[in-house]
Enzyme design. Structure first.
Site, PDB file in Angstrom:
ATOM      1  N   ASN A 161       0.869  -1.181   0.000  1.00  0.00           N
ATOM      2  CA  ASN A 161       0.000   0.000   0.000  1.00  0.00           C
ATOM      3  C   ASN A 161       0.902   1.225   0.000  1.00  0.00           C
ATOM      4  OD1 ASN A 161      -1.804   2.045   0.467  1.00  0.00           O
ATOM      5  ND2 ASN A 161      -2.408   1.357   2.516  1.00  0.00           N
TER       6      ASN A 161
ATOM      7  N   LYS B  79       0.080   4.234  -0.286  1.00  0.00           N
ATOM      8  CA  LYS B  79      -0.602   5.395   0.320  1.00  0.00           C
ATOM      9  C   LYS B  79      -0.417   6.625  -0.579  1.00  0.00           C
ATOM     10  CE  LYS B  79      -0.171   3.137   4.767  1.00  0.00           C
ATOM     11  NZ  LYS B  79      -0.133   3.237   6.221  1.00  0.00           N
TER      12      LYS B  79
ATOM     13  N   HIS C 163      -9.540   0.892   5.053  1.00  0.00           N
ATOM     14  CA  HIS C 163      -8.250   1.106   5.719  1.00  0.00           C
ATOM     15  C   HIS C 163      -8.464   2.050   6.901  1.00  0.00           C
ATOM     16  CE1 HIS C 163      -4.152   2.344   6.500  1.00  0.00           C
ATOM     17  NE2 HIS C 163      -3.758   1.271   5.842  1.00  0.00           N
TER      18      HIS C 163
ATOM     19  N   GLU D  72      -6.878   4.485   7.918  1.00  0.00           N
ATOM     20  CA  GLU D  72      -6.711   5.910   7.592  1.00  0.00           C
ATOM     21  C   GLU D  72      -7.965   6.471   6.934  1.00  0.00           C
ATOM     22  OE1 GLU D  72      -2.982   5.401   5.540  1.00  0.00           O
ATOM     23  OE2 GLU D  72      -2.077   4.807   7.434  1.00  0.00           O
TER      24      GLU D  72
ATOM     25  N   GLU E 138      -5.034  -4.975  10.604  1.00  0.00           N
ATOM     26  CA  GLU E 138      -4.023  -3.933  10.821  1.00  0.00           C
ATOM     27  C   GLU E 138      -4.308  -3.228  12.146  1.00  0.00           C
ATOM     28  OE1 GLU E 138      -2.128  -2.609   6.858  1.00  0.00           O
ATOM     29  OE2 GLU E 138      -3.948  -1.447   7.123  1.00  0.00           O
TER      30      GLU E 138
ATOM     31  N   GLY F 269       2.629   2.535  10.847  1.00  0.00           N
ATOM     32  CA  GLY F 269       3.522   3.675  10.682  1.00  0.00           C
ATOM     33  C   GLY F 269       4.204   4.110  11.965  1.00  0.00           C
TER      34      GLY F 269
ATOM     35  N   SER G   5       3.681  -1.863  10.385  1.00  0.00           N
ATOM     36  CA  SER G   5       5.140  -1.887  10.595  1.00  0.00           C
ATOM     37  C   SER G   5       5.735  -3.264  10.313  1.00  0.00           C
ATOM     38  CB  SER G   5       5.496  -1.411  12.009  1.00  0.00           C
ATOM     39  OG  SER G   5       5.075  -0.066  12.187  1.00  0.00           O
TER      40      SER G   5
HETATM   41  P1  13P Z   1       3.170   0.580   7.671  1.00  0.00           P
HETATM   42  O1  13P Z   1       3.713  -0.722   7.112  1.00  0.00           O
HETATM   43  O2  13P Z   1       3.859   1.779   7.128  1.00  0.00           O
HETATM   44  O3  13P Z   1       3.045   0.529   9.156  1.00  0.00           O
HETATM   45  O4  13P Z   1       1.665   0.682   7.108  1.00  0.00           O
HETATM   46  C1  13P Z   1       0.818  -0.409   7.223  1.00  0.00           C
HETATM   47  C2  13P Z   1      -0.414  -0.116   6.464  1.00  0.00           C
HETATM   48  O5  13P Z   1      -1.214   0.715   6.852  1.00  0.00           O
HETATM   49  C3  13P Z   1      -0.627  -0.843   5.209  1.00  0.00           C
HETATM   50  O6  13P Z   1      -1.921  -0.624   4.715  1.00  0.00           O
END
Ligand code: 13P
Length: 253
Positions: A7, A9, A96, A98, A168, A174, A213
């Site tokens: 992803n 983003k 997601h 976010e 997740e 992150g 992560s």
């Molecule tokens: P990170 O791997 O940067 O923590 O992000 C995970 C994520 O949100 C994947 O969709």
């Protein structure tokens, strides 16, 4: 099926996206991938670039990061599942954290998007996960179960075979902080049980990915868990060498 999904983003220029995909294509032969399917989710403006670059690489699929549940209409700034399918996308991330956190997506929105994606033969990668306070409360299993049941409400068994789930934990996204392999396995096993309750034996074949992560220093241990069928990778998916290392770890798991 094992899946490693990247992803990206809201990162990468057109050129960076191109270089990343070319690097993956150069390294990831079908032999090296084995039974791992790679899914790349670039920003939507680079979706067709990714689709074009991967046209001869059926083992690497392209996903959108979001899509609107309505097929068309006056929804300025939105892109529909119908349009994503028409552009040649294979899959779409839905719900997601976010999207839930910054754009107010509710469980009902997620459910409508899951139905729209399935109607357009886009494989939904449904994201669920608890925030830190929810984990600290000790109710994380029940909270994430509720998200899953809401997300797939009304999805019949014949369509459910296309579902992919991603757990997740929001506190691990992150932040550099990863769920331990035991924490991931506990949740994945619980979610597998919910899927079994809903869809019977099909549940054992539905991929449940871990995200948060996940990186080469912890991927092997996470992927070794019996109910972890792959990863949804953020930061480490932007670095070709890291993403490739994760593919190798998943392949060997
Ligand atoms: P990170 O791997 O940067 O923590 O992000 C995970 C994520 O949100 C994947 O969709």
């Amino acid at each position: 099926m094992k899946i490693l999904a990247g992803n990206w983003k809201m990162n990468t220029t057109f050129e960076e996206g191109y270089n990343l995909i070319e690097a993956l294509k150069n390294e990831l032969s079908p032999e090296r991938l084995g039974d791992v399917v790679v899914v790349l989710a670039p920003p939507v403006v680079q979706l067709t670039q990714a689709i074009d670059l991967l046209i001869d690489y059926p083992e690497m699929a392209v996903a959108a990061q979001n899509g609107h549940a309505k097929d068309s209409g006056a929804y300025t700034g939105e892109v529909s599942m119908a349009q994503l399918a028409d552009a040649g996308a294979d899959a779409v991330l839905i719900g997601h954290s976010e999207r839930r956190q910054y754009f107010g997506e509710t469980d009902q929105d997620v459910n409508a998007k899951v139905h729209a994606a399935l109607n357009h033969e886009l494989r939904p990668i449904v994201c669920v996960g608890e925030v830190l306070a929810e984990r600290q409360s000790g109710d994380h299993l029940a909270i994430v179960e509720k998200q899953l049941r809401a997300a797939v409400a009304g999805v019949t068994p014949d369509l459910a075979e296309n579902l992919v789930l991603a757990y997740e934990p929001v506190w691990a996204i992150g932040t550099g902080e990863t769920a331990t392999a035991a924490q991931a396995q506990e949740m994945h096993a619980h979610l597998r049980g919910v899927l079994r309750d809903l869809y019977g034996d099909l549940a054992q074949y539905l991929p449940i990915l871990y995200g948060g992560s996940c990186k080469p220093s912890n991927g092997a241990e996470l992927f070794a868990q019996p109910d972890v069928n792959g990863g949804l990778i953020g930061g480490a998916s932007l670095v070709a060498a890291d993403f490739i290392a994760l593919v190798d770890q998943l392949q060997k798991a």
